[in-house]
Design a protein around this motif. Structure first.
Motif, PDB file in Angstrom:
ATOM      1  N   GLY A  26       1.320  81.284 -78.835  1.00 43.61           N
ATOM      2  CA  GLY A  26       0.377  82.269 -78.320  1.00 43.61           C
ATOM      3  C   GLY A  26       0.739  83.693 -78.667  1.00 43.61           C
ATOM      4  O   GLY A  26       0.410  84.627 -77.943  1.00 43.61           O
ATOM      5  N   GLN A  27       1.409  83.893 -79.771  1.00 44.47           N
ATOM      6  CA  GLN A  27       1.688  85.247 -80.237  1.00 44.47           C
ATOM      7  C   GLN A  27       1.731  85.258 -81.761  1.00 44.47           C
ATOM      8  O   GLN A  27       1.928  84.210 -82.380  1.00 44.47           O
ATOM      9  CB  GLN A  27       3.005  85.774 -79.655  1.00 44.47           C
ATOM     10  CG  GLN A  27       4.252  85.073 -80.140  1.00 44.47           C
ATOM     11  CD  GLN A  27       5.515  85.691 -79.557  1.00 44.47           C
ATOM     12  OE1 GLN A  27       5.691  85.708 -78.353  1.00 44.47           O
ATOM     13  NE2 GLN A  27       6.382  86.191 -80.409  1.00 44.47           N
ATOM     14  N   PRO A  28       1.527  86.430 -82.377  1.00 40.23           N
ATOM     15  CA  PRO A  28       1.554  86.464 -83.850  1.00 40.23           C
ATOM     16  C   PRO A  28       2.904  86.012 -84.403  1.00 40.23           C
ATOM     17  O   PRO A  28       3.940  86.224 -83.771  1.00 40.23           O
ATOM     18  CB  PRO A  28       1.325  87.948 -84.178  1.00 40.23           C
ATOM     19  CG  PRO A  28       0.718  88.542 -82.957  1.00 40.23           C
ATOM     20  CD  PRO A  28       1.270  87.754 -81.806  1.00 40.23           C
TER      21      PRO A  28
ATOM     22  N   PRO B  12      -0.973  97.106 -79.639  1.00 34.27           N
ATOM     23  CA  PRO B  12      -1.318  97.765 -80.911  1.00 34.27           C
ATOM     24  C   PRO B  12      -2.796  98.105 -81.025  1.00 34.27           C
ATOM     25  O   PRO B  12      -3.186  98.951 -81.810  1.00 34.27           O
ATOM     26  CB  PRO B  12      -0.924  96.721 -81.961  1.00 34.27           C
ATOM     27  CG  PRO B  12      -0.795  95.438 -81.222  1.00 34.27           C
ATOM     28  CD  PRO B  12      -0.407  95.795 -79.824  1.00 34.27           C
TER      29      PRO B  12
ATOM     30  N   ARG C 281      13.124  85.827 -77.579  1.00 35.02           N
ATOM     31  CA  ARG C 281      13.378  85.229 -78.873  1.00 35.02           C
ATOM     32  C   ARG C 281      13.715  86.251 -79.933  1.00 35.02           C
ATOM     33  O   ARG C 281      14.112  85.929 -81.020  1.00 35.02           O
ATOM     34  CB  ARG C 281      12.171  84.409 -79.322  1.00 35.02           C
ATOM     35  CG  ARG C 281      12.098  83.108 -78.592  1.00 35.02           C
ATOM     36  CD  ARG C 281      10.712  82.530 -78.676  1.00 35.02           C
ATOM     37  NE  ARG C 281       9.802  83.302 -77.853  1.00 35.02           N
ATOM     38  CZ  ARG C 281       8.793  82.755 -77.170  1.00 35.02           C
ATOM     39  NH1 ARG C 281       8.586  81.484 -77.248  1.00 35.02           N
ATOM     40  NH2 ARG C 281       8.008  83.497 -76.450  1.00 35.02           N
TER      41      ARG C 281
ATOM     42  N   ARG D  74      15.703  85.553 -83.568  1.00 36.83           N
ATOM     43  CA  ARG D  74      14.876  85.349 -84.748  1.00 36.83           C
ATOM     44  C   ARG D  74      14.569  86.615 -85.518  1.00 36.83           C
ATOM     45  O   ARG D  74      13.888  86.574 -86.528  1.00 36.83           O
ATOM     46  CB  ARG D  74      13.553  84.702 -84.335  1.00 36.83           C
ATOM     47  CG  ARG D  74      13.755  83.288 -83.893  1.00 36.83           C
ATOM     48  CD  ARG D  74      12.411  82.640 -83.799  1.00 36.83           C
ATOM     49  NE  ARG D  74      12.489  81.247 -84.165  1.00 36.83           N
ATOM     50  CZ  ARG D  74      11.817  80.300 -83.514  1.00 36.83           C
ATOM     51  NH1 ARG D  74      11.070  80.596 -82.510  1.00 36.83           N
ATOM     52  NH2 ARG D  74      11.917  79.057 -83.900  1.00 36.83           N
TER      53      ARG D  74
ATOM     54  N   GLU E 298      12.605  89.039 -84.729  1.00 31.36           N
ATOM     55  CA  GLU E 298      11.167  89.251 -84.780  1.00 31.36           C
ATOM     56  C   GLU E 298      10.794  90.720 -84.624  1.00 31.36           C
ATOM     57  O   GLU E 298      11.544  91.525 -84.109  1.00 31.36           O
ATOM     58  CB  GLU E 298      10.482  88.461 -83.676  1.00 31.36           C
ATOM     59  CG  GLU E 298      10.327  87.019 -84.036  1.00 31.36           C
ATOM     60  CD  GLU E 298       9.691  86.237 -82.917  1.00 31.36           C
ATOM     61  OE1 GLU E 298       9.350  86.848 -81.903  1.00 31.36           O
ATOM     62  OE2 GLU E 298       9.563  85.031 -83.097  1.00 31.36           O
ATOM     63  N   GLU E 299       9.584  90.998 -85.038  1.00 31.54           N
ATOM     64  CA  GLU E 299       9.065  92.346 -84.922  1.00 31.54           C
ATOM     65  C   GLU E 299       8.583  92.597 -83.501  1.00 31.54           C
ATOM     66  O   GLU E 299       8.221  91.688 -82.772  1.00 31.54           O
ATOM     67  CB  GLU E 299       7.878  92.520 -85.877  1.00 31.54           C
ATOM     68  CG  GLU E 299       8.225  92.318 -87.334  1.00 31.54           C
ATOM     69  CD  GLU E 299       9.133  93.402 -87.877  1.00 31.54           C
ATOM     70  OE1 GLU E 299       9.004  94.554 -87.429  1.00 31.54           O
ATOM     71  OE2 GLU E 299       9.963  93.086 -88.731  1.00 31.54           O
TER      72      GLU E 299
ATOM     73  N   THR F 201       5.781  93.922 -82.486  1.00 28.25           N
ATOM     74  CA  THR F 201       4.379  93.569 -82.242  1.00 28.25           C
ATOM     75  C   THR F 201       4.220  92.141 -81.755  1.00 28.25           C
ATOM     76  O   THR F 201       3.443  91.860 -80.859  1.00 28.25           O
ATOM     77  CB  THR F 201       3.585  93.695 -83.562  1.00 28.25           C
ATOM     78  OG1 THR F 201       3.975  94.891 -84.192  1.00 28.25           O
ATOM     79  CG2 THR F 201       2.105  93.700 -83.313  1.00 28.25           C
ATOM     80  N   GLU F 202       4.960  91.224 -82.382  1.00 20.99           N
ATOM     81  CA  GLU F 202       4.810  89.817 -82.037  1.00 20.99           C
ATOM     82  C   GLU F 202       5.186  89.598 -80.579  1.00 20.99           C
ATOM     83  O   GLU F 202       4.498  88.922 -79.830  1.00 20.99           O
ATOM     84  CB  GLU F 202       5.706  88.967 -82.923  1.00 20.99           C
ATOM     85  CG  GLU F 202       5.422  89.135 -84.398  1.00 20.99           C
ATOM     86  CD  GLU F 202       6.592  88.662 -85.240  1.00 20.99           C
ATOM     87  OE1 GLU F 202       7.288  89.522 -85.788  1.00 20.99           O
ATOM     88  OE2 GLU F 202       6.811  87.453 -85.325  1.00 20.99           O
ATOM     89  N   GLN F 203       6.312  90.215 -80.179  1.00 16.69           N
ATOM     90  CA  GLN F 203       6.798  90.063 -78.820  1.00 16.69           C
ATOM     91  C   GLN F 203       5.817  90.648 -77.815  1.00 16.69           C
ATOM     92  O   GLN F 203       5.517  90.044 -76.798  1.00 16.69           O
ATOM     93  CB  GLN F 203       8.138  90.791 -78.672  1.00 16.69           C
ATOM     94  CG  GLN F 203       9.253  90.133 -79.443  1.00 16.69           C
ATOM     95  CD  GLN F 203       9.730  88.870 -78.759  1.00 16.69           C
ATOM     96  OE1 GLN F 203       9.965  88.876 -77.563  1.00 16.69           O
ATOM     97  NE2 GLN F 203       9.829  87.808 -79.504  1.00 16.69           N
TER      98      GLN F 203
ATOM     99  N   GLN G 259       2.593  91.293 -78.127  1.00 17.32           N
ATOM    100  CA  GLN G 259       1.337  90.551 -78.049  1.00 17.32           C
ATOM    101  C   GLN G 259       1.485  89.336 -77.149  1.00 17.32           C
ATOM    102  O   GLN G 259       0.625  89.045 -76.328  1.00 17.32           O
ATOM    103  CB  GLN G 259       0.889  90.105 -79.446  1.00 17.32           C
ATOM    104  CG  GLN G 259       0.226  91.182 -80.241  1.00 17.32           C
ATOM    105  CD  GLN G 259      -1.084  91.606 -79.629  1.00 17.32           C
ATOM    106  OE1 GLN G 259      -1.186  92.674 -79.052  1.00 17.32           O
ATOM    107  NE2 GLN G 259      -2.103  90.765 -79.727  1.00 17.32           N
ATOM    108  N   GLY G 260       2.587  88.630 -77.300  1.00 16.21           N
ATOM    109  CA  GLY G 260       2.831  87.461 -76.464  1.00 16.21           C
ATOM    110  C   GLY G 260       2.958  87.841 -75.003  1.00 16.21           C
ATOM    111  O   GLY G 260       2.402  87.193 -74.124  1.00 16.21           O
TER     112      GLY G 260
ATOM    113  N   ASN H 250      -0.469  88.802 -73.505  1.00 20.07           N
ATOM    114  CA  ASN H 250      -1.325  87.647 -73.256  1.00 20.07           C
ATOM    115  C   ASN H 250      -0.883  86.887 -72.005  1.00 20.07           C
ATOM    116  O   ASN H 250      -1.711  86.343 -71.284  1.00 20.07           O
ATOM    117  CB  ASN H 250      -1.337  86.712 -74.465  1.00 20.07           C
ATOM    118  CG  ASN H 250      -2.467  85.713 -74.387  1.00 20.07           C
ATOM    119  OD1 ASN H 250      -3.633  86.081 -74.318  1.00 20.07           O
ATOM    120  ND2 ASN H 250      -2.124  84.439 -74.324  1.00 20.07           N
TER     121      ASN H 250
ATOM    122  N   ARG I  53       0.094  88.133 -69.302  1.00 18.45           N
ATOM    123  CA  ARG I  53      -0.495  88.807 -68.145  1.00 18.45           C
ATOM    124  C   ARG I  53      -1.978  88.410 -67.985  1.00 18.45           C
ATOM    125  O   ARG I  53      -2.474  88.222 -66.882  1.00 18.45           O
ATOM    126  CB  ARG I  53      -0.363  90.328 -68.305  1.00 18.45           C
ATOM    127  CG  ARG I  53      -0.912  91.125 -67.160  1.00 18.45           C
ATOM    128  CD  ARG I  53      -0.095  90.971 -65.896  1.00 18.45           C
ATOM    129  NE  ARG I  53      -0.938  90.873 -64.723  1.00 18.45           N
ATOM    130  CZ  ARG I  53      -0.500  90.981 -63.457  1.00 18.45           C
ATOM    131  NH1 ARG I  53       0.788  91.171 -63.229  1.00 18.45           N
ATOM    132  NH2 ARG I  53      -1.312  90.869 -62.462  1.00 18.45           N
TER     133      ARG I  53
END
Lengths: 241, 250
Positions: free
Chosen positions: A89-91, B53, B167, B171, B173-174, B176-178, B180-181, B184, B186
């Protein structure tokens, strides 16, 4: 909410030629959406996959035949950034498929590298708890998207979600009449209303949003006002069905 | 404002660190940080907003999630001290709402109407990035002192690490990915609140209490329970059937 990037993305889609005049099918619209995404961002191809929680699904649109192939590959192999973005559920953004971390998809990364893909960016199509699919961006060069480009990709994904919901209600894609709303609208009320309508109509939250949008459109009211009436219990869509 | 006892500050930071060690629920974690921030500086409420974003700031959690305050937190996605703290990366302290209607025309009048007279906004920083803001509401115009600001800023920095730790470190990760997750997750809570409110004939504030109590008494993550309810409202458990007898810990 209709923000600047969403308006910009809508304009990019409108610039793409239609396959035929007259009422457009959802498949044709999603195809144009993929082409618009591909030509607006520094990427080589775009694919859109519809998926279900149970693991089913299928390719719903692609900007070109290579992207089509790439979409099918993930389903055949059962692994890849698209599936991971859907599950989490995330990019999932992988700017270098040759990097060690990309080996978490051993079969996928080997196969796509052979097809000339060097980077993949996967954006889930979701409405809170409910997931509809994934928009995949492919690139033939190594490198990340900028923050602005990522936000633009998210705007295209948002339009894909909206048009899929509209399609469920039999509305032509790309109209988005109920999208123009007060920027100060009470967003959480809309999500709460989705949960309430889901129980009222015994449907999923994605369909509940589609029903709310359809009701707002049909009664020529703002989506946020309709949501407010539902949360305040002035409106029960089950009575209206 | 009264001076913050050092022991209490230490306790709070130990509690936050403890939460971060285990696998944790993001929304629960942000609630805890909000409650502790409000407590430490005697604010009437505290809330956390994260950067999206697409639309700027989005509300994530607050010490008090009554609908009245939720609206006030959400207005700040567009106008108010939080947006300023987010854009500049600098804290906005002791903003007097009774004289701020020219600076924040949408937010200040709403704040005063809700009984909030002073507002503080602390940026949520991660390395060079500002990823959101911690927001404090006071029902009086008394001042937050520099020492208090340091404590709250430290708490905000820890919250930022918590949001991205899951994560991200493993990993690479960027951001934005974190984010956005996180955002969502919330949305899922709000959908579940609506479903519970409709099913159990309660208002959304009560629905949230039921959701939390159920998750706690069944030792499940708030986010997991919310997702299960939002995906399949028809299969919702009887949330009233699991009430804790007494002493629900905050």
């Amino acid at each position: 909410m209709a923000d600047d990037r969403t308006a910009w993305a809508h304009a990019q889609i409108r610039r793409q030629p239609r396959r035929q005049p007259g009422t457009e099918t959802i498949a044709d619209y999603l195809h144009r959406l993929c082409s618009a995404t591909a030509s607006s961002l520094p990427i080589s191809g775009v694919g859109l996959n519809l998926m279900t929680e149970s693991g089913g699904g299928g390719m719903a649109g692609a900007s070109d035949s290579t992207s089509e192939q790439l979409e099918e590959l993930q389903f055949t192999l059962g692994e890849g950034p698209c599936i991971e973005a859907f599950v989490r559920g995330q990019p999932v953004l992988e700017p270098d498929l040759e990097a060690p971390r990309a080996t978490r998809w051993p079969m996928y990364s080997t196969s796509v590298l052979e097809l000339g893909v060097r980077a993949v960016f996967a954006f889930p199509l979701q409405v809170g708890a409910e997931r509809l699919g994934v928009l995949d961006l492919y690139r033939d060069q190594i490198g990340s998207l900028s923050a602005e480009q990522t936000a633009q990709a998210i705007a295209f994904a948002g339009i894909a979600v909206t048009s899929l919901l509209d399609h469920q209600q039999g509305n032509p894609p790309g109209e988005g009449a109920a999208d123009l709303d007060d920027p100060l609208e009470y967003r959480f009320e809309l999500y709460q209303a989705q949960g309430m309508v889901a129980v009222q109509l015994r449907v999923g939250v994605a369909e509940a949003l589609a029903r709310l949008r359809a009701y707002a459109y049909a009664t020529n009211r703002r989506l946020s006002d309709v949501a407010g009436d539902v949360v305040e219990r002035r409106l029960d869509l089950a009575d209206d069905a | 404002m009264t001076a913050v006892p050092t022991e209490r500050v230490a306790e709070v930071f130990v509690e936050v660190a403890d939460t971060l060690v285990d696998q944790f629920d993001l929304i629960e974690f942000l609630h805890m940080v909000s409650r502790r921030a409000a407590e430490l500086v005697n604010a009437s409420a505290a809330g956390l907003l994260l950067a999206d974003p697409k639309q700027g700031l989005q509300f994530m959690a607050a010490s008090d999630e009554s609908t009245r305050l939720l609206e006030l937190f959400q207005v700040q996605a567009h106008d108010g001290p939080c947006v300023d703290a987010f854009r500049t990366g600098l804290p906005v302290v002791n903003a007097d709402m009774t004289t701020a209607s020219h600076r924040w025309p949408k937010f200040a009048p709403r704040a005063v109407a809700a009984g909030v007279l002073a507002v503080h906004a602390i940026p949520l920083r991660l390395r060079r990035n500002v990823i959101g803001a911690l927001n404090l509401f006071s029902s009086e115009t008394s001042a937050l002192r520099p020492a208090d600001v340091h404590i709250v800023q430290a708490l905000a920095d820890v919250a930022a690490i918590g949001i991205l730790q899951e994560r991200a470190v493993r990993r690479g990760e960027e951001l934005t990915e974190q984010l956005q997750g996180a955002l969502n997750s919330r949305v899922v809570i709000e959908q579940a609140k609506g479903a519970i409110a409709q099913q159990h004939h309660v208002n959304v504030d009560e629905a949230f209490q039921l959701l939390r109590r159920y998750a706690r008494s069944h030792q499940r993550k708030l986010g997991d329970v919310a997702r299960a309810i939002a995906i399949n409202p028809a299969g919702m458990p009887d949330l009233f059937g699991s009430e804790q007898p007494a002493g629900d810990p905050v």
